[in-house]
Design a protein around this motif. Structure first.
Motif, mmCIF file in Angstrom:
data_model
loop_
_atom_site.group_PDB
_atom_site.id
_atom_site.type_symbol
_atom_site.label_atom_id
_atom_site.label_comp_id
_atom_site.label_asym_id
_atom_site.label_seq_id
_atom_site.Cartn_x
_atom_site.Cartn_y
_atom_site.Cartn_z
ATOM 1 N N ALA A 1 -62.833 122.646 80.808
ATOM 2 C CA ALA A 1 -62.149 121.344 80.832
ATOM 3 C C ALA A 1 -62.133 120.638 79.480
ATOM 4 N N PRO A 2 -63.251 120.619 78.715
ATOM 5 C CA PRO A 2 -63.224 119.911 77.419
ATOM 6 C C PRO A 2 -62.296 120.543 76.386
ATOM 7 N N HIS A 3 -61.818 121.752 76.650
ATOM 8 C CA HIS A 3 -61.027 122.484 75.654
ATOM 9 C C HIS A 3 -59.544 122.578 76.009
ATOM 10 N N GLN B 1 -66.045 124.539 83.080
ATOM 11 C CA GLN B 1 -66.610 124.552 81.731
ATOM 12 C C GLN B 1 -65.534 124.511 80.654
ATOM 13 N N GLN C 1 -57.124 120.579 75.918
ATOM 14 C CA GLN C 1 -56.166 119.944 75.008
ATOM 15 C C GLN C 1 -56.096 120.661 73.661
ATOM 16 N N THR C 2 -56.976 121.614 73.445
ATOM 17 C CA THR C 2 -56.993 122.359 72.183
ATOM 18 C C THR C 2 -55.830 123.351 72.146
#
Length: 240
Positions: A75-77, A73, A79-80
């Protein structure tokens, strides 16, 4: 030859076991008495991260232990940018897979200053993955800098109800030579759980504190007290 000490470790697991192993490798004897335990609330973090944000802030590596089962969950973050209170928290962030990690010097005040210096990159606000209880310094610093912050309590620290007989058995005379105190709440709860006769017997035990804020929780009549030069375990153990 280095002196072998009996050292009381009060921090929560699993950190207590890591510290104990480090001290045993130095030749010391360990008395383990974790005073508090973390109750994880990972869904609060996942819900907060679902809202738009420019960066993430974390002031304890416990956040990443809470989120460890949810790597997919996250994974989308990954690079933040993650602003971490100190090197240990930054290391935990990298271990979780975050690619852009900024490490502070170990205090909420310094982390807020770092965020304030980068405020032009934080127009979408911060998601602060926090614990409870916590110092208000970081959030106050963000507010003073005009940086929007959505706080998610990702874990809560809960007191462990040690039986008085168990505490007495661990700390009976001659008792530890030194106690390591890592947080204000841990110190406060440690002294609250001491049976009166044990409190008297260990009143002269050396108390090594991670910060002045931790030392402020020590009741009168205990000590001597020493405070680490900086809020890191390396600086704390240098006091031994």
């Amino acid at each position: 030859m280095p002196v072998s000490l009996r050292i009381l470790v009060t921090r929560p697991q699993p950190s207590a076991a890591v510290t104990a192993a480090r001290l045993e490798a130095m030749g010391h004897q360990i008395v383990l008495l974790p005073v508090m335990e973390a109750i994880h609330q990972p869904q609060a973090a996942l819900d907060a991260l679902a809202h738009p944000h420019s960066a993430i802030a974390v002031t304890s590596a416990e956040v990443f232990r809470a989120l460890a089962p949810y790597k997919a969950q996250l994974a989308p973050h990954l690079q933040t940018t993650v602003y971490c209170v100190g090197p240990a928290t930054a290391q935990a962030a990298r271990h979780m897979g975050f690619q852009s990690v900024v490490a502070g010097s170990g205090t909420g005040v310094s982390l807020a200053q770092i965020a304030a210096a980068a405020s032009s990159d934080l127009t979408g606000g911060l998601v602060y993955l926090a614990g409870w209880p916590r110092s208000p310094a970081f959030e106050a610093g963000l507010q003073a800098a005009g940086i929007a912050c959505r706080t998610a309590e990702t874990y809560r620290m809960s007191t462990i109800a040690h039986a008085p007989e168990a505490v007495e058995q661990l700390l009976h005379p001659p008792g530890p030579d030194v106690a390591l105190l890592y947080s204000h709440e841990t110190a406060r709860h440690f002294f609250a759980l001491l049976p009166p006769q044990i409190a008297r017997s260990i009143s002269g035990m050396r108390l090594l504190c991670l910060s002045q804020h931790v030392a402020n929780a020590i009741p009168p009549g205990f000590g001597p007290v020493a405070i680490a030069a900086e809020p890191s375990e390396e600086a704390l153990l240098a006091l031994l």
